[in-house]
Design an enzyme around this catalytic site. Structure first.
Site, PDB file in Angstrom:
ATOM      1  N   SER A 261       0.827  -1.209   0.000  1.00  0.00           N
ATOM      2  CA  SER A 261       0.000   0.000   0.000  1.00  0.00           C
ATOM      3  C   SER A 261       0.864   1.262   0.000  1.00  0.00           C
ATOM      4  CB  SER A 261      -0.953  -0.067   1.188  1.00  0.00           C
ATOM      5  OG  SER A 261      -2.127   0.600   0.886  1.00  0.00           O
ATOM      6  N   LYS A 265       4.290   2.215  -2.339  1.00  0.00           N
ATOM      7  CA  LYS A 265       4.705   3.434  -3.051  1.00  0.00           C
ATOM      8  C   LYS A 265       6.149   3.755  -2.639  1.00  0.00           C
ATOM      9  CE  LYS A 265       0.057   5.374  -1.907  1.00  0.00           C
ATOM     10  NZ  LYS A 265      -0.952   4.699  -2.659  1.00  0.00           N
ATOM     11  N   TRP A 352      -9.910   0.331  -5.462  1.00  0.00           N
ATOM     12  CA  TRP A 352      -9.385   1.644  -5.061  1.00  0.00           C
ATOM     13  C   TRP A 352      -7.959   1.839  -5.607  1.00  0.00           C
ATOM     14  CZ3 TRP A 352     -10.903   6.114  -3.289  1.00  0.00           C
ATOM     15  CH2 TRP A 352     -10.099   6.901  -2.468  1.00  0.00           C
ATOM     16  N   HIS A 402      -7.710  -5.757  -0.254  1.00  0.00           N
ATOM     17  CA  HIS A 402      -6.472  -5.005  -0.013  1.00  0.00           C
ATOM     18  C   HIS A 402      -5.778  -5.566   1.226  1.00  0.00           C
ATOM     19  CE1 HIS A 402      -4.127  -1.282  -0.284  1.00  0.00           C
ATOM     20  NE2 HIS A 402      -4.232  -1.166   1.035  1.00  0.00           N
TER      21      HIS A 402
HETATM   22  C1  GCU Z   1      -5.369   4.812   1.733  1.00  0.00           C
HETATM   23  C2  GCU Z   1      -4.763   5.601   0.598  1.00  0.00           C
HETATM   24  C3  GCU Z   1      -3.951   4.697  -0.328  1.00  0.00           C
HETATM   25  C4  GCU Z   1      -2.953   3.912   0.474  1.00  0.00           C
HETATM   26  C5  GCU Z   1      -3.640   3.181   1.589  1.00  0.00           C
HETATM   27  C6  GCU Z   1      -2.716   2.449   2.556  1.00  0.00           C
HETATM   28  O1  GCU Z   1      -6.337   3.939   1.238  1.00  0.00           O
HETATM   29  O2  GCU Z   1      -5.819   6.209  -0.093  1.00  0.00           O
HETATM   30  O3  GCU Z   1      -3.278   5.475  -1.298  1.00  0.00           O
HETATM   31  O4  GCU Z   1      -2.241   3.043  -0.363  1.00  0.00           O
HETATM   32  O5  GCU Z   1      -4.364   4.092   2.381  1.00  0.00           O
HETATM   33  O6  GCU Z   1      -1.529   2.712   2.603  1.00  0.00           O
HETATM   34  O7  GCU Z   1      -3.212   1.633   3.318  1.00  0.00           O
END
Ligand code: GCU
Length: 422
Positions: A261, A265, A352, A402
């Site tokens: 998540s 990144k 998402w 997720h």
């Molecule tokens: C939120 C956010 C995402 C991210 C995620 C996470 O959903 O919008 O961009 O990847 O949190 O890190 O759990």
């Protein structure tokens, strides 16, 4: 199964208002705008690079510069003093299968100090002379959350994020995300740290972050290309590798980074900058990670750049509701890993994060791998659920939501075995 199917159909048929952000979020493939992606091989002056040498000397530095200036911000070059203290070694971790070591890493500059706690697990079943490949991966809820083991010291900054007594303080509360048994059985070491120790992911806690140690802080923060949380997490991952370089059991030629998540990144940005990461794995990293922003499917630039505390440089705000104007997209970030191996993992219900956009990034990064005669993702048709593609770019889409599960780790280990030729 039926439930999953219905959920997907529902999500695909409608654009819905996201409950937290109040934004309309598109989950309808037919509403993806017509977009054109910049050609990863085309230089700023319009030439197309034709071989790996031109890529490395001309185009790669340009692409790295684009992501530095326009998205993740500049990683400061200043060297920060670091010292290591071994707090505890337990040779009987994981029912005797592993040795755990806990190391306090203290970063110091200008009279200020930030401590971070590293947990390193090494398989016991190994030849004395054998050097171990390693997975480096941040955790969300503190080292204690990854395993039910009373010897694990609580990560320093976790208390800034979650009040004591909360169920997240229970040991092993997120152990389902950490298949240590699998990794240790397959001969991998694992190094994990709570990401809050590097940069607390909460508004107004920057003072506790490593960013606050640099000499030009806080003035540097005003610049458009100043780094924010993702930049700092990426920096911290590289400091973990610095430490591992001094660990005799570790083979620092075989370091993989995994992030889930937001940490996916950060893993991509770490891998783009630090070529010591030989395999870079992003799991469900979505917008601002592996997913193509120009598809505007699921989370958009506007939503992801609005997170507090900021994850991206201020310059990225220019593309809120303005994805068409982006002179780059995330396939170019994936391409920065070449010729090292990169892996993108999606989850079927994680719309998402735009699984298709995550997959296509790998496809459109592939021309750079081809310059090295390596194989990326060869066509735009996504594979079936739980059927990974393991070329030099790897990809899978797992059933379910997720998350990081043992299924994901199983595929990551298969990929690492293959890429590290084990
Ligand atoms: C939120 C956010 C995402 C991210 C995620 C996470 O959903 O919008 O961009 O990847 O949190 O890190 O759990």
């Amino acid at each position: 199964m039926k439930y999953t199917f219905n959920l997907l159909v529902f999500a695909m048929l409608f654009s819905i208002t996201h409950s937290v952000t109040g934004q309309t979020v598109n989950y309808d493939e037919s509403k993806v705008p017509n977009y054109s992606l910049p050609d990863v091989l085309k230089t700023n002056s319009g030439q197309v690079v034709k071989n790996s040498k031109e890529w490395e000397t001309i185009r790669r530095p340009e692409v790295l510069d684009i992501f530095t200036k326009q998205m993740y911000g500049k990683t400061p070059a200043e060297q920060i003093k670091v010292s290591y203290e071994m707090l505890l070694e337990n040779k009987k971790a994981l029912n005797g299968k592993a040795t755990s070591r806990q190391i306090k890493m203290s970063f110091e500059n200008n009279g200020k100090k930030v401590d971070a706690l590293l947990l390193l697990l090494l398989p016991n079943n190994r030849q004395l002379t054998e050097k171990l490949p390693v997975f480096v991966s941040y955790n969300f809820r503190g080292n204690h959350s990854t395993i039910n083991d009373s010897t694990i010291v609580y990560s320093y900054n976790y208390g800034l994020y979650t009040e004591k007594g909360h169920p997240f303080w229970e040991r092993g509360n997120q152990s389902s995300r950490w298949d240590y048994d699998l990794l240790i059985d397959r001969g991998y070491a694992v190094a994990t740290m709570c990401y809050h120790d590097i940069f607390p992911d909460k508004p107004d806690f920057k003072e506790y972050s490593v960013a606050s140690l640099f000499s030009d802080y806080p003035n540097s923060q005003l610049a458009d290309d100043s780094w924010e949380a993702i930049g700092a997490w990426a920096w911290g991952s590289s400091r973990i590798v610095d430490y591992l370089q001094g660990v005799p059991e570790i083979d620092t030629e075989r370091v993989a980074i995994v992030g889930h998540s937001r940490l996916g990144k950060a893993a991509l940005w770490a891998g783009a900058q630090d070529e010591r990461f030989k395999i870079v794995i992003s799991n469900n990293s979505g917008s601002g990670g592996a997913a193509l922003s120009k598809r505007e499917f699921g989370e958009t630039v506007k939503i992801v750049s609005n997170i507090k505390p900021a994850w991206f440089a201020k310059s990225f705000n220019a593309y809120r509701d303005n994805e068409a104007k982006l002179p780059f997209d995330q396939h170019m970030l994936i391409a920065l890993m070449a010729p090292r191996s990169v892996y993108i993992a999606s989850a079927a219900e994680d719309l998402w994060a735009d699984p298709k956009g995550e997959y296509l990034s790998g496809v459109y990064a592939s021309p750079v791998y081809n310059l090295y005669n390596l194989k990326g993702l060869e066509n735009t048709k996504m594979p079936l659920y739980n059927k990974p593609i393991h070329n030099n770019i790897g990809y899978h889409i797992r059933t379910g939501k997720h998350d990081v599960t043992s299924v994901d780790w199983t595929f990551f280990v298969q990929f690492a075995d293959q890429q590290f030729a084990r």
